[in-house]
Every structure is written in C-alpha cells, then in structure tokens.
Scaffold this motif. Structure first.
Motif, mmCIF file in Angstrom:
data_model
loop_
_atom_site.group_PDB
_atom_site.id
_atom_site.type_symbol
_atom_site.label_atom_id
_atom_site.label_comp_id
_atom_site.label_asym_id
_atom_site.label_seq_id
_atom_site.Cartn_x
_atom_site.Cartn_y
_atom_site.Cartn_z
ATOM 1 N N ILE A 1 0.848 -1.198 0.000
ATOM 2 C CA ILE A 1 0.000 0.000 0.000
ATOM 3 C C ILE A 1 0.884 1.248 0.000
ATOM 4 N N ASP A 2 1.899 1.277 0.855
ATOM 5 C CA ASP A 2 2.800 2.429 0.913
ATOM 6 C C ASP A 2 3.549 2.644 -0.395
ATOM 7 N N GLU A 3 3.990 1.563 -1.021
ATOM 8 C CA GLU A 3 4.834 1.666 -2.212
ATOM 9 C C GLU A 3 4.058 1.853 -3.508
ATOM 10 N N GLN A 4 2.877 1.234 -3.620
ATOM 11 C CA GLN A 4 2.162 1.256 -4.891
ATOM 12 C C GLN A 4 0.868 2.066 -4.881
ATOM 13 N N VAL A 5 0.170 2.079 -3.760
ATOM 14 C CA VAL A 5 -1.125 2.769 -3.699
ATOM 15 C C VAL A 5 -0.957 4.232 -3.302
ATOM 16 N N LEU A 6 -0.142 4.510 -2.310
ATOM 17 C CA LEU A 6 0.026 5.872 -1.832
ATOM 18 C C LEU A 6 0.476 6.840 -2.933
ATOM 19 N N PRO A 7 1.404 6.462 -3.814
ATOM 20 C CA PRO A 7 1.762 7.385 -4.901
ATOM 21 C C PRO A 7 0.569 7.741 -5.806
ATOM 22 N N ILE A 8 -0.339 6.799 -6.010
ATOM 23 C CA ILE A 8 -1.547 7.077 -6.803
ATOM 24 C C ILE A 8 -2.449 8.036 -6.042
ATOM 25 N N LEU A 9 -2.625 7.774 -4.744
ATOM 26 C CA LEU A 9 -3.474 8.632 -3.925
ATOM 27 C C LEU A 9 -2.967 10.067 -3.890
ATOM 28 N N LYS A 10 -1.664 10.235 -3.792
ATOM 29 C CA LYS A 10 -1.085 11.577 -3.700
ATOM 30 C C LYS A 10 -1.364 12.428 -4.938
ATOM 31 N N LYS A 11 -1.676 11.805 -6.044
ATOM 32 C CA LYS A 11 -1.970 12.528 -7.287
ATOM 33 C C LYS A 11 -3.446 12.897 -7.418
ATOM 34 N N GLN A 12 -4.275 12.427 -6.505
ATOM 35 C CA GLN A 12 -5.717 12.637 -6.607
ATOM 36 C C GLN A 12 -6.125 13.990 -6.043
ATOM 37 N N LYS A 13 -7.056 14.634 -6.717
ATOM 38 C CA LYS A 13 -7.603 15.911 -6.266
ATOM 39 C C LYS A 13 -8.275 15.715 -4.904
ATOM 40 N N GLY A 14 -7.916 16.546 -3.956
ATOM 41 C CA GLY A 14 -8.556 16.519 -2.645
ATOM 42 C C GLY A 14 -7.974 15.540 -1.649
ATOM 43 N N PHE A 15 -7.016 14.728 -2.068
ATOM 44 C CA PHE A 15 -6.410 13.774 -1.137
ATOM 45 C C PHE A 15 -5.537 14.536 -0.145
ATOM 46 N N VAL A 16 -5.670 14.186 1.147
ATOM 47 C CA VAL A 16 -4.898 14.852 2.191
ATOM 48 C C VAL A 16 -3.793 13.935 2.717
ATOM 49 N N ASP A 17 -4.166 12.738 3.170
ATOM 50 C CA ASP A 17 -3.172 11.827 3.751
ATOM 51 C C ASP A 17 -3.803 10.456 3.952
ATOM 52 N N GLU A 18 -2.953 9.473 4.175
ATOM 53 C CA GLU A 18 -3.426 8.130 4.491
ATOM 54 C C GLU A 18 -2.542 7.545 5.585
ATOM 55 N N THR A 19 -3.177 6.825 6.495
ATOM 56 C CA THR A 19 -2.475 6.119 7.556
ATOM 57 C C THR A 19 -2.840 4.650 7.449
ATOM 58 N N VAL A 20 -1.834 3.788 7.518
ATOM 59 C CA VAL A 20 -2.057 2.346 7.420
ATOM 60 C C VAL A 20 -1.679 1.717 8.766
ATOM 61 N N PHE A 21 -2.593 0.911 9.287
ATOM 62 C CA PHE A 21 -2.385 0.237 10.565
ATOM 63 C C PHE A 21 -2.306 -1.265 10.344
ATOM 64 N N VAL A 22 -1.334 -1.908 10.988
ATOM 65 C CA VAL A 22 -1.172 -3.356 10.935
ATOM 66 C C VAL A 22 -1.515 -3.902 12.316
ATOM 67 N N SER A 23 -2.397 -4.877 12.375
ATOM 68 C CA SER A 23 -2.803 -5.452 13.654
ATOM 69 C C SER A 23 -1.627 -6.125 14.347
ATOM 70 N N ASP A 24 -1.544 -5.911 15.648
ATOM 71 C CA ASP A 24 -0.497 -6.584 16.424
ATOM 72 C C ASP A 24 -1.004 -7.899 17.016
ATOM 73 N N ARG A 25 -2.282 -8.208 16.787
ATOM 74 C CA ARG A 25 -2.865 -9.450 17.319
ATOM 75 C C ARG A 25 -3.294 -10.434 16.243
ATOM 76 N N GLU A 26 -3.611 -9.913 15.065
ATOM 77 C CA GLU A 26 -4.050 -10.777 13.961
ATOM 78 C C GLU A 26 -3.094 -10.575 12.785
ATOM 79 N N ASP A 27 -2.449 -11.638 12.354
ATOM 80 C CA ASP A 27 -1.421 -11.516 11.322
ATOM 81 C C ASP A 27 -1.981 -11.338 9.913
ATOM 82 N N ASN A 28 -3.288 -11.112 9.812
ATOM 83 C CA ASN A 28 -3.886 -10.930 8.494
ATOM 84 C C ASN A 28 -4.773 -9.686 8.420
ATOM 85 N N ARG A 29 -4.696 -8.791 9.407
ATOM 86 C CA ARG A 29 -5.587 -7.619 9.436
ATOM 87 C C ARG A 29 -4.812 -6.323 9.222
#
Length: 92
Positions: free
Chosen positions: A22-50
């Motif tokens: 997401i950081d490497e491939q999606v965020l660069p696309i988002l940054k080019k979008q009109k009105g995009f401000v920021d994105e935060t990605v969270f990885v679960s520390d309890r579930e290895d798939n969330r």
C-alpha cells in the motif's frame, strides 16, 4: 474533512507485506488525486492478516471521484496479498 476506512484481510502472515505494498504502490496514486490529504495504514499486532487503511480527503466528492476512477486499480495492485475483497466505510 471526509474519511475512507478500508478494512483489509490479508493472506495469513502477510499483513506487513500488504501494508508495504500500500505504501509503495497505492500511496503514490493517492497523492496525485484531487482533494487527497493523507493516508495512515495500521497493521494489527494481534491478527497476522488484518490491515486498516484510513484515508483523508478534503471533500466527499473528491473521495467519490477517486473511488469511481482509481479504486479498482488500487485493489488490483494489492490483490496478491488479499484473502478477501476489502470492506470500505466512509465518515464525515
């Protein structure tokens, strides 16, 4: 401010790789979008798939335009890490 929250279920043990993609491939696309401000990605520390991605937009209309035009490309870019299709929720 408008927020899109995308809940992702990665293949088992792949949540970190999904977040990196997401950081490497999606965020660069988002940054080019009109009105995009920021994105935060969270990885679960309890579930290895969330992963949770929270995107901030200036307006609902900007986020909806992105969703109509680019969102499916985003899903395609991360598909090899996903166990199921992402769940999307929106908030103002």
């Amino acid at each position: 401010m408008f927020t899109r929250i995308v809940e992702l279920t990665a293949k088992p043990g792949k949540n970190k790789q999904l977040a990196d993609t997401i950081d490497e491939q999606v965020l660069p696309i988002l940054k080019k979008q009109k009105g995009f401000v920021d994105e935060t990605v969270f990885v679960s520390d309890r579930e290895d798939n969330r992963v949770l991605a929270q995107g901030f937009w200036n307006t609902k209309e900007d986020a909806e335009q992105y969703h109509r035009v680019e969102y499916h490309f985003e899903c395609y870019a991360i598909r090899h890490h996903l166990h199921s299709f992402p769940a999307l929720r929106t908030f103002e």
